[in-house]
Design a protein around this motif. Structure first.
Motif, PDB file in Angstrom:
ATOM      1  N   LYS A   1       0.855  -0.562  -0.225  1.00 23.01           N
ATOM      2  CA  LYS A   1       0.032   0.401   0.069  1.00 23.01           C
ATOM      3  C   LYS A   1       0.582   1.456  -0.234  1.00 23.01           C
ATOM      4  O   LYS A   1       1.930   1.143   0.960  1.00 23.01           O
ATOM      5  CB  LYS A   1      -0.822   0.299   0.906  1.00 23.01           C
TER       6      LYS A   1
ATOM      7  N   ALA B   1      -3.397  -0.243  -9.842  1.00 21.90           N
ATOM      8  CA  ALA B   1      -3.396  -0.052  -8.629  1.00 21.90           C
ATOM      9  C   ALA B   1      -5.347   0.240  -7.789  1.00 21.90           C
ATOM     10  O   ALA B   1      -6.195   0.731  -8.610  1.00 21.90           O
ATOM     11  CB  ALA B   1      -3.412   0.506  -7.244  1.00 21.90           C
TER      12      ALA B   1
ATOM     13  N   TYR C   1      -3.237   3.682  -1.589  1.00 20.49           N
ATOM     14  CA  TYR C   1      -3.517   3.323  -2.685  1.00 20.49           C
ATOM     15  C   TYR C   1      -3.056   1.541  -2.598  1.00 20.49           C
ATOM     16  O   TYR C   1      -1.308   1.761  -1.761  1.00 20.49           O
ATOM     17  CB  TYR C   1      -2.627   3.647  -3.961  1.00 20.49           C
ATOM     18  N   THR C   2      -3.669   0.632  -2.665  1.00 25.64           N
ATOM     19  CA  THR C   2      -2.832  -0.639  -2.253  1.00 25.64           C
ATOM     20  C   THR C   2      -2.698  -0.853  -4.445  1.00 25.64           C
ATOM     21  O   THR C   2      -3.534  -1.271  -5.084  1.00 25.64           O
ATOM     22  CB  THR C   2      -4.003  -1.436  -2.309  1.00 25.64           C
ATOM     23  N   LEU C   3      -1.354  -2.017  -4.487  1.00 31.17           N
ATOM     24  CA  LEU C   3      -1.482  -2.484  -5.652  1.00 31.17           C
ATOM     25  C   LEU C   3      -1.979  -3.569  -5.820  1.00 31.17           C
ATOM     26  O   LEU C   3      -1.745  -4.390  -5.452  1.00 31.17           O
ATOM     27  CB  LEU C   3       0.497  -2.224  -5.855  1.00 31.17           C
ATOM     28  N   THR C   4      -2.604  -4.147  -6.684  1.00 31.01           N
ATOM     29  CA  THR C   4      -2.693  -5.182  -7.286  1.00 31.01           C
ATOM     30  C   THR C   4      -2.992  -5.984  -8.370  1.00 31.01           C
ATOM     31  O   THR C   4      -3.463  -6.757  -8.908  1.00 31.01           O
ATOM     32  CB  THR C   4      -5.011  -4.705  -7.598  1.00 31.01           C
TER      33      THR C   4
END
Length: 117
Positions: free
Chosen positions: A11, A32, A15-18
């Motif tokens: 994170k 993200a 923002y969380t990287l996806t």
């Protein structure tokens, strides 16, 4: 044989990287999600690597300038930059409550990132 891209479980701020989108000479781009707004964005990351402070400063200035200029461009053909930051121990968190493996944190500490719609 294809290379496996490791998506860091990170994170960066809100923002969380996806997912991984691509890489180039000056960074990597990840898909993200904004944690509160649930909007999808792209996050470009310029890792510091092993640069000395003297080598890193011009790279930081160039990346910051790129983010500032791109944020002012209004075109349906160019992504708009909506955020910019530097990865610090305070704003790099894992999705779960566990501690990061040391190598994973070190790989991204000091990195720069810009968020694009």
């Amino acid at each position: 044989m294809t290379d496996t891209i490791r998506i860091p479980r990170l994170k960066m701020g809100a923002y969380t990287l996806t997912g991984f989108l691509g890489s180039g000479a000056f960074g990597e781009v990840f898909e993200a999600r904004h944690d509160v707004l649930a909007t999808r964005v792209a996050v470009k990351i310029q890792r510091r690597q092993m640069s000395s402070e003297k080598e890193w400063e011009p790279i930081k200035r160039k990346f910051r300038r790129e983010a500032a200029v791109a944020s002012r461009i209004q075109s349906r053909y160019i992504v708009r930059v909506i955020d910019y930051g530097e990865v610090t121990e305070e704003n790099i968190l894992r999705e779960d409550s566990g501690a990061y493996p040391q190598w994973e944190v070190q790989e991204y500490l000091g990195a720069l990132y810009m968020v694009m719609e």
